[in-house]
Design a protein around this motif. Structure first.
Motif, PDB file in Angstrom:
ATOM      1  N   CYS A 269     131.299  60.428  38.947  1.00 38.00           N
ATOM      2  CA  CYS A 269     132.146  59.750  38.358  1.00 38.00           C
ATOM      3  C   CYS A 269     133.221  59.132  39.205  1.00 38.00           C
ATOM      4  O   CYS A 269     134.077  58.200  38.923  1.00 38.00           O
ATOM      5  N   ASP A 288     137.472  57.540  37.422  1.00 34.20           N
ATOM      6  CA  ASP A 288     137.219  57.540  35.980  1.00 34.20           C
ATOM      7  C   ASP A 288     137.610  59.033  35.543  1.00 34.20           C
ATOM      8  O   ASP A 288     136.626  60.116  35.510  1.00 34.20           O
ATOM      9  N   GLY A 418     134.251  51.802  40.345  1.00 38.20           N
ATOM     10  CA  GLY A 418     133.382  51.432  39.151  1.00 38.20           C
ATOM     11  C   GLY A 418     132.012  51.551  39.439  1.00 38.20           C
ATOM     12  O   GLY A 418     131.476  51.355  40.571  1.00 38.20           O
ATOM     13  N   ARG A 436     133.403  49.599  33.885  1.00 37.38           N
ATOM     14  CA  ARG A 436     134.061  50.735  34.031  1.00 37.38           C
ATOM     15  C   ARG A 436     135.254  50.727  34.875  1.00 37.38           C
ATOM     16  O   ARG A 436     136.144  51.359  34.838  1.00 37.38           O
ATOM     17  N   LEU A 440     138.348  52.110  32.932  1.00 33.84           N
ATOM     18  CA  LEU A 440     138.407  53.536  32.965  1.00 33.84           C
ATOM     19  C   LEU A 440     139.212  54.100  33.823  1.00 33.84           C
ATOM     20  O   LEU A 440     139.486  55.302  34.004  1.00 33.84           O
TER      21      LEU A 440
END
Length: 526
Positions: A269, A288, A418, A436, A440
């Protein structure tokens, strides 16, 4: 039980066990250092040489290899002819054997010289263990101090049952099989043979496997790695915990600077380096924070109080590090379900994967090839990147190794922003990494960037793909994937190169004015 044979390298608990035997009227036969230890404790012992009439010789290589010992182990007392022959030959039966073996694996792992390792290849020990296990209808065999409590209980109730002896025999054969497998694998490596002998005894049962209907267990070997983690707090580890933790540790240790990897379902992540481990964690989490919920965290430095205080509010399954400060442990142990692991990483060995009908074996993928350093890269397109951009490209290249393929990772300032992973085509991985990065990410206070201060939890509206760099674990088969990155504002790209359409990708990079570097090394990971 009237007679016991005891010959152990690891003497933990053996004096107490032998004293129970002696108090029960069981005669003890022993050799070498074991006999000396028992005699010094005031326990009566018959030396092996007194049984055989033959002295220990060749620096202890020959002690118990004698018919008067092995006859007592192997004679099947259910057969009258065996009993009669024992009487004719003067063989006294042995009812229980306690043997553990020379520390071959520990000696090999210590980096000892070949001759020293060879001296730790036990011969007499496995022979006695296998003999007793084969004849488990008459003989009980113990190979580990953990079994001694059962032996004490058996003495007090008059002996082991047939089923108990059968279980002990199965464990004894597994023990010698694992020992021989370790020796065979080492010898094969020594002479250059391509061979690995596997023995996978159950070290610990797990609640279940990937899903509740699947049984599972842990089989540990050697002394390093996640399988040998020291658990300092939290619930028992699960099958999925072990897999994610192993992936997290490998990801964190791909970096030399203080680094933290946050892993979910074998994928990162977030990965980041920092001036200290608290800063690295804050920046990795910020990549994230939505996916980091319920994740596994690995640090390549000891966990400090500052890192623990940032981690504590976030639901986390596992946190692992080479060590933990005492005040950090105090904070983390308040989270009763958080598994806290102290791990000494294992970067050696091979990756072994089972397939139907066989196995796949490969060298472990490491970030240590000449193409893993900017000095080994080829400048393929665009202007030459400045020093800061090259540093980010190197970080991104190291970080993308831990991402499942097809993998594209965007990074900025030594942190992932990302990640596009596990897609069936590379252009989708590029789109996912950009999406992402832009939707995020969390905002991180400026004091975290400089000194590991408080961490914001609110999502950022910043389009973080702009000004980031990108790493691709394998080449771009078409220019479309690169174009997604360039259109999103990625300022530089590193990739292996080697596609038949490299010219098209290079032309697209030149047209966009984006520096592109080829590594000549691939880090593809299914």
């Amino acid at each position: 039980m009237t007679r016991a044979l005891i010959s152990v390298y690891d003497k933990s608990g053996i004096v107490d066990l032998a004293r129970v035997f002696a108090d029960a009227g069981i005669d003890i036969v022993s050799s070498g250092g074991t006999a000396t230890a028992l005699q010094e404790a005031g326990i009566a012992v018959t030396g092996v040489e007194d049984v055989t009439g033959f002295p220990e010789c060749f620096d202890g290589r020959v002690k118990t290899l004698h018919p008067l010992i092995h006859g007592g182990l192997l004679a099947d007392r259910r057969k009258p002819q065996h009993v009669e022959q024992m009487s004719e030959l003067g063989v006294t039966p042995i009812d229980i054997v306690i043997v553990n073996l020379y520390p071959f694996e520990q000696t090999r792992a210590s980096g000892a010289e070949v001759d020293e390792i060879i001296e730790q290849i036990d011969i007499g020990g496995p022979a006695m263990v296998r003999a007793a296990a084969k004849n488990h209808a008459s003989v009980a065999v113990l190979t580990a101090p953990e079994q001694y409590a059962d032996a004490v209980d058996a003495v007090r109730r008059g002996g082991f049952t047939a089923e108990e002896r059968r279980v002990l025999a199965a464990r004894a054969f597994a023990h010698t099989a694992a020992y021989d497998a370790a020796v065979a694998t080492w010898m094969s490596e020594l002479v250059g043979d391509e061979r690995i002998d596997l023995s996978l005894p159950k070290t610990r049962s797990l609640r279940y496997g990937e899903n509740p209907h699947q049984t599972a267990w842990l089989s540990a070997e050697g002394r390093d790695g996640v399988a040998h983690a020291v658990q300092l707090g939290g619930k028992d580890m699960s099958y999925n915990n072990y897999r994610d933790t192993d992936a997290a540790v490998r990801a964190a240790y791909d970096h030399d600077k203080p680094a933290v990897a946050v892993i979910k379902h074998m994928n990162p992540c977030g990965i980041a380096v920092g001036a200290d481990i608290a800063q690295a964690y804050a920046r990795a989490h910020a990549c994230d924070p939505v996916s980091a919920y319920g994740g596994v965290i690995a640090a390549n430095r000891r966990v400090t109080l500052a890192m623990a205080e940032r981690l504590a509010p976030v639901f986390t399954e596992v946190v692992t590090a080479p060590d933990f400060d005492d005040d950090a442990l105090e904070v983390l142990r308040k989270k009763k379900n958080l598994r806290i692991l102290k791990v000494r990483p294992d970067t050696a060995g091979r990756d072994i994967t089972q397939i139907s009908g066989g196995w796949l074996v490969q060298e472990r993928d490491r970030v240590d090839a000449p193409g893993d350093l900017p000095s080994g890269w080829t400048h393929a397109a665009g202007p030459v990147a400045d020093e800061d951009t090259l540093a980010d490209l190197e970080f991104a290249w190291r970080a993308v190794r831990s991402v499942r393929s097809n993998a594209v990772l965007l990074a900025k300032g030594g942190a992932s922003v990302g990640v596009g992973m596990g897609q069936v085509n590379r252009v989708d991985s590029c789109r996912l990494a950009v999406e992402r990065a832009n939707t995020l990410g969390a905002a991180v206070d400026s004091d975290v960037e400089t000194a590991g201060g408080a961490q914001q939890s609110t999502l950022s509206s910043e389009k973080r793909a702009v000004g980031s760099v990108a790493a691709s674990d394998a080449f771009f088969p078409f220019a479309d994937g690169f174009q997604v990155l360039a259109d999103a504002g990625v300022k530089a790209v590193v990739q292996p190169g080697g596609s038949v359409r490299d010219d098209e990708v290079i032309a697209a990079a030149n047209a966009a004015g984006v520096p592109m570097y080829f590594t000549g090394t691939r880090h593809f990971s299914h």
